[in-house]
Design an enzyme around this catalytic site. Structure first.
Site, PDB file in Angstrom:
ATOM      1  N   CYS A 214     180.484  16.606  41.775  1.00  0.00           N
ATOM      2  CA  CYS A 214     180.809  17.520  42.905  1.00  0.00           C
ATOM      3  C   CYS A 214     181.144  18.830  42.270  1.00  0.00           C
ATOM      4  O   CYS A 214     182.448  19.025  42.097  1.00  0.00           O
ATOM      5  CB  CYS A 214     181.916  17.165  43.710  1.00  0.00           C
ATOM      6  SG  CYS A 214     182.582  18.221  45.089  1.00  0.00           S
TER       7      CYS A 214
ATOM      8  N   CYS B   1     183.916  21.054  44.087  1.00  0.00           N
ATOM      9  CA  CYS B   1     185.354  20.329  43.806  1.00  0.00           C
ATOM     10  C   CYS B   1     185.885  20.708  42.546  1.00  0.00           C
ATOM     11  O   CYS B   1     186.735  21.361  42.240  1.00  0.00           O
ATOM     12  CB  CYS B   1     185.434  18.820  44.116  1.00  0.00           C
ATOM     13  SG  CYS B   1     184.623  18.219  45.265  1.00  0.00           S
ATOM     14  N   ASP B   2     185.187  20.250  41.457  1.00  0.00           N
ATOM     15  CA  ASP B   2     185.565  20.516  40.242  1.00  0.00           C
ATOM     16  C   ASP B   2     185.108  21.470  39.397  1.00  0.00           C
ATOM     17  O   ASP B   2     185.808  21.805  38.143  1.00  0.00           O
ATOM     18  CB  ASP B   2     185.118  19.029  39.418  1.00  0.00           C
ATOM     19  CG  ASP B   2     185.563  17.737  40.200  1.00  0.00           C
ATOM     20  OD1 ASP B   2     186.655  17.805  40.712  1.00  0.00           O
ATOM     21  OD2 ASP B   2     184.882  16.776  39.936  1.00  0.00           O
TER      22      ASP B   2
END
Lengths: 299, 78
Positions: A130, A133-134
């Site tokens: 992701c 996200c990261d």
């Protein structure tokens, strides 16, 4: 024995649950998570009724709708097997076993993994599925994006703004995806596109520190601290036994969402329905539930 | 006595948004660290969790990675 068990709680499973509740069926939802891929989506502009909504917000609306009917949901349960046909279909999870006259499989898809040494060890320790996200954790670091389709390009567009240097490792002769995104990436200075290149291993100490690649038989080690895997999705269908699937592993359904096994229905991205969209998955969930309702009434 | 709750998150991560909403819905007061802009907190998060992934919750020293609703509920007694 329940009338119906719905496996999964993405757009298809949740919509099926709303229809089942309104038909006053005796049913259960068994799911590992709520929202499925929608929970991971960014901005959504093509779900009718919402000109703009984020994935998490839409999931919250879905969830509220599902729970407004006092629906019984077994959350955090992983389904390991769905078997049987006709009288009594068995749904086995990591915690319990349930039986129902009909089952709707709406278990969606998950990120495809690389399947190379080091991947399991370094998951969340430099390997991410992701980028949204990261990605921000890798500012001023070297990263590699694996893949060459739209999701890989999307990840690349996010990371070239954050990371020091970005490698795009693509196993086909050239990048796919939208031309507009490709142009933006090809114009960036801190990016290198490696076509015809396969990932063969991930190395690290406590965290990832390198990725090994193979370009036409020639091996190379690239120093990276982050690896973003964007090589598509695979259906969560392994646990469904005795139903026909296509070459991609998707469960084959007819226009009434029936699988090849009587009493087992399927809906959404786990099936071979053309076009994977939130609104289509939701509609398919409704169809599957109405078909299952009729099936249960006859048996 | 309310537990000390910290969350390490990024603004774009869908699960971070969900965890924070869950905490708010349960009237849990928490400190939110944006690790996309705060290098020191980002390092602290990696040290605590041993992972490069968000969200990370620190509930009085108990580290929970991801939106693990059951674990969070248990830890907070909600």
């Amino acid at each position: 024995m329940y009338d119906l068990i719905i496996v999964g709680a993405g757009p298809a499973g949740i919509t099926a649950s709303v229809y089942a509740a309104r038909k006053k069926m005796d049913f259960l939802v068994v799911t590992g998570d709520i929202g499925g891929q929608t929970a991971w989506s960014g901005d959504i502009g093509n779900y009718t009724g919402y000109q703009f909504i984020t994935g998490p917000d839409l999931v919250e609306k879905f969830e509220e709708h599902m729970f407004s009917y006092n629906t019984s949901v077994k959350g955090g349960e992983e389904v390991i097997e769905v078997t049987g046909a006709g009288e009594g279909i068995l749904v086995k999870t990591n915690k319990a076993s349930y039986q129902a006259k009909a089952v709707i499989v709406a278990s969606g898809k998950r990120s495809r993994e690389l399947g190379v040494p080091g991947e399991k060890e370094y998951k969340n320790k430099g390997i991410s599925y992701c980028a949204t996200c990261d990605g921000p954790l890798f500012s001023a670091k070297n990263v590699a994006i694996i893949g060459g389709g739209n999701s890989a390009l999307d990840a690349a567009l996010q990371l070239i703004k954050i990371a020091k240097y970005t490698y795009i490792i693509n196993n086909t002769p050239k990048l796919g995806g939208d031309a507009l995104m490709r142009q933006k990436i090809e114009g960036a200075r801190n990016v290198e596109i490696l076509n015809n290149t396969e990932v063969t291993a991930v190395f690290g100490a406590e965290m990832v520190n390198a990725v090994k690649v193979n370009y036409k038989g020639e091996e190379k080690i690239l120093p990276v601290e982050g690896i973003f895997v964007e090589i598509g999705l695979i259906p969560n269908a392994d646990f469904v036994k005795g139903v026909e699937k296509n070459s991609r592993g998707e469960i084959k359904v007819n226009s009434r969402n029936e699988t090849s096994s009587p009493g087992i229905f399927a809906a959404g991205d786990v099936t071979d329905v053309p076009e994977k969209q939130i609104i289509i998955a939701a509609g398919e969930g409704a169809k599957a539930c109405l078909a299952a309702f009729r099936y249960v009434a006859r048996h | 006595m309310a537990k000390n709750v910290k969350i390490y998150s990024t603004p774009t991560c869908p699960w971070c948004i969900r965890v924070k909403q869950f905490l708010k819905d349960n009237n849990i007061v928490f400190e939110d660290y944006d690790v996309s802009s705060d290098r020191l907190r980002a390092d602290e998060m990696v040290k605590k969790s041993g992972q490069m992934a968000v969200p990370v919750l620190d509930i009085e020293g108990e580290i929970i990675v991801g939106f693990d609703r059951e674990k969070i509920k248990q830890s907070l007694g909600v």
